[in-house]
Design a protein around this motif. Structure first.
Motif, PDB file in Angstrom:
ATOM      1  N   THR A  17      33.921  50.862  70.076  1.00  0.00           N
ATOM      2  CA  THR A  17      34.121  50.902  68.619  1.00  0.00           C
ATOM      3  C   THR A  17      33.807  49.560  67.959  1.00  0.00           C
ATOM      4  OG1 THR A  17      36.454  50.344  68.910  1.00  0.00           O
ATOM      5  CG2 THR A  17      35.911  52.694  68.758  1.00  0.00           C
ATOM      6  N   TYR A  18      33.495  48.548  68.773  1.00  0.00           N
ATOM      7  CA  TYR A  18      33.283  47.214  68.199  1.00  0.00           C
ATOM      8  C   TYR A  18      32.254  46.448  69.016  1.00  0.00           C
ATOM      9  CZ  TYR A  18      34.420  42.326  67.044  1.00  0.00           C
ATOM     10  OH  TYR A  18      34.352  40.999  66.664  1.00  0.00           O
ATOM     11  N   ILE A  19      31.206  45.941  68.361  1.00  0.00           N
ATOM     12  CA  ILE A  19      30.254  45.029  69.026  1.00  0.00           C
ATOM     13  C   ILE A  19      29.872  43.941  68.034  1.00  0.00           C
ATOM     14  CG2 ILE A  19      28.021  44.769  70.198  1.00  0.00           C
ATOM     15  CD1 ILE A  19      28.008  47.724  70.830  1.00  0.00           C
ATOM     16  N   LYS A  20      30.185  42.702  68.375  1.00  0.00           N
ATOM     17  CA  LYS A  20      29.748  41.588  67.525  1.00  0.00           C
ATOM     18  C   LYS A  20      29.378  40.400  68.394  1.00  0.00           C
ATOM     19  CE  LYS A  20      31.360  42.280  62.899  1.00  0.00           C
ATOM     20  NZ  LYS A  20      32.514  42.363  62.054  1.00  0.00           N
ATOM     21  N   ASP A  21      28.550  39.509  67.833  1.00  0.00           N
ATOM     22  CA  ASP A  21      28.194  38.296  68.569  1.00  0.00           C
ATOM     23  C   ASP A  21      29.450  37.509  68.935  1.00  0.00           C
ATOM     24  OD1 ASP A  21      25.554  38.901  68.396  1.00  0.00           O
ATOM     25  OD2 ASP A  21      25.026  37.302  66.984  1.00  0.00           O
ATOM     26  N   THR A  22      29.462  36.958  70.113  1.00  0.00           N
ATOM     27  CA  THR A  22      30.559  36.091  70.536  1.00  0.00           C
ATOM     28  C   THR A  22      30.623  34.893  69.589  1.00  0.00           C
ATOM     29  OG1 THR A  22      30.254  36.792  72.809  1.00  0.00           O
ATOM     30  CG2 THR A  22      31.465  34.735  72.477  1.00  0.00           C
ATOM     31  N   GLY A  23      31.853  34.553  69.210  1.00  0.00           N
ATOM     32  CA  GLY A  23      32.018  33.479  68.223  1.00  0.00           C
ATOM     33  C   GLY A  23      32.550  34.038  66.916  1.00  0.00           C
ATOM     34  N   SER A  24      32.346  35.347  66.683  1.00  0.00           N
ATOM     35  CA  SER A  24      32.956  35.986  65.518  1.00  0.00           C
ATOM     36  C   SER A  24      34.473  35.998  65.743  1.00  0.00           C
ATOM     37  CB  SER A  24      32.475  37.432  65.369  1.00  0.00           C
ATOM     38  OG  SER A  24      31.087  37.521  65.541  1.00  0.00           O
ATOM     39  N   PRO A  25      35.269  36.053  64.656  1.00  0.00           N
ATOM     40  CA  PRO A  25      36.733  36.122  64.850  1.00  0.00           C
ATOM     41  C   PRO A  25      37.088  37.334  65.718  1.00  0.00           C
ATOM     42  CG  PRO A  25      36.146  35.898  62.517  1.00  0.00           C
ATOM     43  CD  PRO A  25      34.870  36.097  63.258  1.00  0.00           C
ATOM     44  N   MET A  26      37.889  37.115  66.759  1.00  0.00           N
ATOM     45  CA  MET A  26      38.174  38.213  67.695  1.00  0.00           C
ATOM     46  C   MET A  26      39.181  39.194  67.104  1.00  0.00           C
ATOM     47  SD  MET A  26      38.169  36.289  71.363  1.00  0.00           S
ATOM     48  CE  MET A  26      39.238  37.408  72.233  1.00  0.00           C
ATOM     49  N   PRO A  27      38.890  40.490  67.147  1.00  0.00           N
ATOM     50  CA  PRO A  27      39.854  41.474  66.642  1.00  0.00           C
ATOM     51  C   PRO A  27      41.028  41.608  67.622  1.00  0.00           C
ATOM     52  CG  PRO A  27      37.982  42.584  67.635  1.00  0.00           C
ATOM     53  CD  PRO A  27      37.697  41.132  67.722  1.00  0.00           C
TER      54      PRO A  27
END
Ligand SMILES: [Zn+2]
Length: 400
Positions: free
Chosen positions: A28-38
């Protein structure tokens, strides 16, 4: 709140490292590492290691694995392999099939396989014995590995008394695809007609063993291309071996490869078996006996590779680790560059998922949460170093 978050993952088809979140067995979630972690109930720290959506073992025979100790003589040709195995099959019990198949599945899971397509034999000898056993294993192993079962008439359809009805019966029991082997029957066209009709009636994909020889005139693939179009089954037909195409004159082979791509037919090279059985009539310029992978790739056919057999008359080799086959495939096809290594990992993952029609496969929102982490920092090392599986998850649940 996520159930699980993989942090700092290196994967194929992503330029940067990513974080992948899972909820209810789905990505349900994919973002570049370094984005604020959910927020997540549990975090797996990948620390830049390779995480893949699980390998697909696209073509394997479970019920005839590990037969070497039962063999009284060795096979030195395809016909001998078929004959010796047919004789051994008379001694198979359901318990024995289950035990050997379970051993193979264990090896596959340990090496990072999360989906597996197996060809299960139905014929006058085994009847539905292997089918019953493997269907039970499909259920039993569902939380660890997804099995697709092909109903496979290894001994032919029209030269057997009951193969046709057994194939139909096995589809009613839950087989997922219709198999075939036109080179082992009284008439190749008749065999293919039956297979395509059956697949149409049950709305199932087709997965065939074809053209396993060095003879450039063995081209049942041409009939298969025609039927695939006639039945509107583009993308739903796979062929394995097709080694004879490797002996066809180059310009003609290229045209056929283009037609294969156009018909959306998936090609599965089975290097361990193809190298072992082919080229035996050559005393000089000894052929490798593989389908022409580079031509198929250049013509944009979906060509992949798989294990086929483990330690039996057809292939007296095999460890059950798909990365061993990948290594062999890379060497024999001369796929040695960094880009080639990426292609090979793609064949083990996304390209084979396409062949197996796994529509929710892969790292995408809504994708099935199958994730396998390898002790490697780049894709080439996954091929070259045979890294161990650090951890693996199937449908968001921990397997290893
Ligand atoms: Zn096979």
């Amino acid at each position: 709140m996520l159930d699980l978050l993989f942090h700092n993952v290196k994967s194929i088809h992503f330029i940067n490292n990513v974080d992948i979140g899972i909820e209810g067995g789905i990505i349900t979630y994919i973002k570049d590492t370094g984005s604020p972690m959910p927020p997540a109930k549990h975090v797996v720290e990948a620390d830049g290691r390779v995480v893949l959506p699980g390998f697909n073992e696209s073509h394997i025979h479970l019920e005839k694995a590990y037969l070497l100790q039962k063999m009284e003589k060795e096979a030195t040709s395809l016909q001998e392999a078929i004959q010796i195995t047919a004789d051994l099959k008379k001694t198979f019990t359901k318990e024995d099939i289950t035990e050997r198949a379970t051993r193979v599945l264990g090896k596959c899971i340990q090496s990072g396989v999360t989906n597996l397509r197996c060809h299960v034999e139905v014929d006058d000898i085994l009847q539905l014995k292997a089918m019953e056993s493997i269907l039970e294993l499909k259920e039993k192993f569902a939380n660890l590995i997804t099995l697709q079962i092909v109903t496979f008439p290894q001994e032919g359809i029209f030269i057997q008394q009951h193969a046709a009805e057994l194939m139909e019966e096995s589809l009613k029991m839950g087989a997922d695809a219709v198999g075939g082997i036109p080179y082992n029957d009284r008439d190749s066209s008749e065999h293919l007609d039956y297979v395509f009709h059956l697949a149409e009636r049950y709305n199932k994909p087709i997965d065939l063993h074809i053209d396993l020889s060095d003879d450039p005139d063995d081209l049942s693939i041409l009939d298969i291309i025609d039927r695939t179009k006639k039945y509107h089954m583009e993308g739903k037909v796979s062929v394995a071996h097709m080694t004879s195409l490797g002996s066809v004159e180059h310009h003609k082979a290229r045209k056929i490869a283009a037609k294969i791509a156009d018909a959306g037919i998936n090609v599965m090279a089975l290097p361990a078996t193809d190298l072992y059985l082919n080229g035996r009539g050559d005393f000089e310029k000894i052929r490798r006996g593989l389908t022409p992978v580079s031509i198929l790739l250049e013509e944009r056919a979906n060509v992949i590779f798989a294990t086929n057999n483990i330690q039996n008359p057809f292939t007296p080799f095999g460890t059950g680790n798909i990365l061993d086959v990948a290594y062999l495939f890379a060497e024999v096809t001369r796929m040695g560059t960094k880009e080639d290594a990426n292609t090979i990992i793609d064949m083990l993952t996304y390209r084979s998922a396409k062949a197996l029609n796994l529509t929710s496969y892969g790292f995408k929102i809504g994708g099935t949460a199958d994730l396998v982490m390898f002790d490697a920092k780049n894709l080439r090392d996954v091929l070259l170093t045979q890294p161990h599986v650090v951890c693996s998850y199937k449908n968001g649940r921990k397997v290893i």
